[in-house]
Scaffold this motif. Structure first.
Motif, PDB file in Angstrom:
ATOM      1  N   GLY A 155       0.087   1.109 -10.658  1.00 28.90           N
ATOM      2  CA  GLY A 155       0.546   0.083  -9.720  1.00 28.90           C
ATOM      3  C   GLY A 155      -0.321   0.004  -8.475  1.00 28.90           C
ATOM      4  O   GLY A 155      -0.604  -1.090  -7.971  1.00 28.90           O
ATOM      5  N   LEU A 156      -0.768   1.149  -7.992  1.00 31.04           N
ATOM      6  CA  LEU A 156      -1.618   1.170  -6.798  1.00 31.04           C
ATOM      7  C   LEU A 156      -2.974   0.538  -7.073  1.00 31.04           C
ATOM      8  O   LEU A 156      -3.468  -0.256  -6.270  1.00 31.04           O
ATOM      9  N   THR A 157      -3.582   0.861  -8.206  1.00 33.20           N
ATOM     10  CA  THR A 157      -4.886   0.256  -8.509  1.00 33.20           C
ATOM     11  C   THR A 157      -4.752  -1.244  -8.742  1.00 33.20           C
ATOM     12  O   THR A 157      -5.629  -2.013  -8.338  1.00 33.20           O
ATOM     13  N   LEU A 158      -3.660  -1.676  -9.346  1.00 32.66           N
ATOM     14  CA  LEU A 158      -3.434  -3.108  -9.527  1.00 32.66           C
ATOM     15  C   LEU A 158      -3.278  -3.801  -8.176  1.00 32.66           C
ATOM     16  O   LEU A 158      -3.854  -4.871  -7.939  1.00 32.66           O
ATOM     17  N   ALA A 159      -2.546  -3.181  -7.252  1.00 26.75           N
ATOM     18  CA  ALA A 159      -2.381  -3.750  -5.910  1.00 26.75           C
ATOM     19  C   ALA A 159      -3.716  -3.786  -5.164  1.00 26.75           C
ATOM     20  O   ALA A 159      -4.016  -4.760  -4.459  1.00 26.75           O
ATOM     21  N   LEU A 160      -4.530  -2.750  -5.323  1.00 25.13           N
ATOM     22  CA  LEU A 160      -5.841  -2.735  -4.662  1.00 25.13           C
ATOM     23  C   LEU A 160      -6.767  -3.800  -5.243  1.00 25.13           C
ATOM     24  O   LEU A 160      -7.503  -4.459  -4.502  1.00 25.13           O
ATOM     25  N   LEU A 161      -6.745  -3.968  -6.565  1.00 29.81           N
ATOM     26  CA  LEU A 161      -7.560  -5.018  -7.183  1.00 29.81           C
ATOM     27  C   LEU A 161      -7.123  -6.399  -6.715  1.00 29.81           C
ATOM     28  O   LEU A 161      -7.960  -7.263  -6.424  1.00 29.81           O
TER      29      LEU A 161
ATOM     30  N   MET B 162     -10.023  -8.327  -4.756  1.00 26.57           N
ATOM     31  CA  MET B 162     -10.642  -9.418  -5.514  1.00 26.57           C
ATOM     32  C   MET B 162      -9.583 -10.420  -5.974  1.00 26.57           C
ATOM     33  O   MET B 162      -9.310 -10.530  -7.174  1.00 26.57           O
ATOM     34  N   PRO B 163      -8.983 -11.167  -5.041  1.00 27.13           N
ATOM     35  CA  PRO B 163      -7.887 -12.057  -5.443  1.00 27.13           C
ATOM     36  C   PRO B 163      -8.327 -13.180  -6.389  1.00 27.13           C
ATOM     37  O   PRO B 163      -7.576 -13.558  -7.290  1.00 27.13           O
ATOM     38  N   GLU B 164      -9.533 -13.690  -6.197  1.00 24.99           N
ATOM     39  CA  GLU B 164      -9.993 -14.784  -7.074  1.00 24.99           C
ATOM     40  C   GLU B 164     -10.170 -14.299  -8.512  1.00 24.99           C
ATOM     41  O   GLU B 164      -9.790 -14.982  -9.462  1.00 24.99           O
ATOM     42  N   ALA B 165     -10.763 -13.143  -8.676  1.00 23.64           N
ATOM     43  CA  ALA B 165     -10.990 -12.602 -10.022  1.00 23.64           C
ATOM     44  C   ALA B 165      -9.663 -12.292 -10.711  1.00 23.64           C
ATOM     45  O   ALA B 165      -9.519 -12.503 -11.919  1.00 23.64           O
TER      46      ALA B 165
ATOM     47  N   ALA C 151      -7.209  -9.053 -17.364  1.00 29.65           N
ATOM     48  CA  ALA C 151      -8.341  -8.148 -17.157  1.00 29.65           C
ATOM     49  C   ALA C 151      -8.039  -7.144 -16.048  1.00 29.65           C
ATOM     50  O   ALA C 151      -8.386  -5.960 -16.160  1.00 29.65           O
ATOM     51  N   SER C 152      -7.369  -7.604 -14.982  1.00 31.95           N
ATOM     52  CA  SER C 152      -7.033  -6.665 -13.903  1.00 31.95           C
ATOM     53  C   SER C 152      -6.002  -5.648 -14.372  1.00 31.95           C
ATOM     54  O   SER C 152      -6.072  -4.470 -14.004  1.00 31.95           O
ATOM     55  N   ARG C 153      -5.069  -6.087 -15.194  1.00 31.96           N
ATOM     56  CA  ARG C 153      -4.091  -5.140 -15.746  1.00 31.96           C
ATOM     57  C   ARG C 153      -4.766  -4.125 -16.661  1.00 31.96           C
ATOM     58  O   ARG C 153      -4.435  -2.940 -16.648  1.00 31.96           O
TER      59      ARG C 153
ATOM     60  N   LEU D 241      -6.775   3.792   7.648  1.00 32.48           N
ATOM     61  CA  LEU D 241      -7.772   3.117   8.493  1.00 32.48           C
ATOM     62  C   LEU D 241      -8.926   2.577   7.654  1.00 32.48           C
ATOM     63  O   LEU D 241      -9.431   1.475   7.908  1.00 32.48           O
ATOM     64  N   ILE D 242      -9.342   3.339   6.674  1.00 29.22           N
ATOM     65  CA  ILE D 242     -10.402   2.852   5.774  1.00 29.22           C
ATOM     66  C   ILE D 242      -9.913   1.629   5.007  1.00 29.22           C
ATOM     67  O   ILE D 242     -10.656   0.660   4.827  1.00 29.22           O
ATOM     68  N   LEU D 243      -8.659   1.655   4.565  1.00 28.87           N
ATOM     69  CA  LEU D 243      -8.103   0.489   3.874  1.00 28.87           C
ATOM     70  C   LEU D 243      -8.019  -0.725   4.802  1.00 28.87           C
ATOM     71  O   LEU D 243      -8.104  -1.859   4.335  1.00 28.87           O
ATOM     72  N   ASP D 244      -7.843  -0.491   6.100  1.00 33.34           N
ATOM     73  CA  ASP D 244      -7.845  -1.612   7.046  1.00 33.34           C
ATOM     74  C   ASP D 244      -9.202  -2.303   7.080  1.00 33.34           C
ATOM     75  O   ASP D 244      -9.276  -3.508   7.303  1.00 33.34           O
ATOM     76  N   ALA D 245     -10.270  -1.554   6.863  1.00 36.06           N
ATOM     77  CA  ALA D 245     -11.598  -2.166   6.829  1.00 36.06           C
ATOM     78  C   ALA D 245     -11.809  -2.901   5.502  1.00 36.06           C
ATOM     79  O   ALA D 245     -12.304  -4.027   5.475  1.00 36.06           O
ATOM     80  N   PHE D 246     -11.452  -2.273   4.412  1.00 30.92           N
ATOM     81  CA  PHE D 246     -11.570  -2.889   3.094  1.00 30.92           C
ATOM     82  C   PHE D 246     -10.540  -2.240   2.200  1.00 30.92           C
ATOM     83  O   PHE D 246     -10.478  -1.020   2.165  1.00 30.92           O
ATOM     84  N   PRO D 247      -9.737  -2.909   1.532  1.00 29.31           N
ATOM     85  CA  PRO D 247      -9.675  -4.321   1.209  1.00 29.31           C
ATOM     86  C   PRO D 247      -8.771  -5.148   2.124  1.00 29.31           C
ATOM     87  O   PRO D 247      -8.730  -6.356   1.995  1.00 29.31           O
TER      88      PRO D 247
END
Length: 186
Positions: free
Chosen positions: A63-69, A73-76, A83-85, A167-173
């Motif tokens: 679930g976390l990797t799906l949320a990060l993807l 990369m919302p368009e992809a 594919a994201s799943r 804090l790193i997540l605040d920078a990306f994504p």
């Protein structure tokens, strides 16, 4: 006293403390019934608990990797949600069978890593949800982050790295930190 005038002194009685902070401590002191968890000395109880926590960690990791993807990369993800799943499922499968993760299931002394990882990942996931939520819900999700952070640190001190990771997540994504400065428009 043999004429020396000094009475023999016996050592103080041995005092027992319940110092078991984990099942490993309790297993190391089997005669301390107050420290013995409900599983007793049966290793199957510990391995079953570890396996259940590991499976739960793998599901949360999915679930976390799906949320990060979805965030990175919302368009992809919109073009190809399957594919994201599939990518998230592959990452979760690698997480589940990786030797460094499986070690926590096999060794009783590594068992505190499992709840620490679970609450750590739940805190990151809640942080991502907080960013996408409305103002009132955002504070509720940030409270969930704090509630997940505390047992993670209680289980393993390595979880103190969570604020740095956020804090790193605040920078990306999440992209709240930009070159021109911090964006307060969450």
């Amino acid at each position: 006293d043999c004429g020396t005038g000094v009475l023999p002194v016996s050592p103080p009685p041995r005092r027992r403390y319940n110092s078991a902070s984990s099942p490993a401590d309790a297993a190391a002191n089997p005669d301390d019934s107050a420290a013995m968890p409900s599983g007793g000395m049966d290793p199957r109880v510990y391995h079953t608990t570890s396996l259940a926590l590991h499976i739960l960690n793998a599901l949360v990791f999915y679930g976390l990797t799906l949320a990060l993807l979805r965030r990175a990369m919302p368009e992809a993800v919109q073009r190809s949600p399957n594919a994201s799943r599939l990518c998230s499922a592959g990452a979760a499968a690698l997480f589940a069978v990786h030797p460094l993760r499986v070690e926590a299931v096999a060794w009783l002394s590594c068992q505190p890593y499992l709840p620490a990882a679970l609450f750590y990942m739940l805190a990151v996931w809640a942080y991502l949800r907080a960013h996408d939520a409305a103002t009132k819900a955002r504070f509720a999700w940030l409270a969930v982050v704090l509630v997940c952070f505390l047992p993670a640190v209680a289980a393993k001190a390595a979880a103190v790295s969570l604020p740095g990771v956020l804090l790193i997540l605040d920078a990306f994504p999440v992209r709240r930190i930009r070159r021109e400065g911090w964006s307060l428009t969450c």
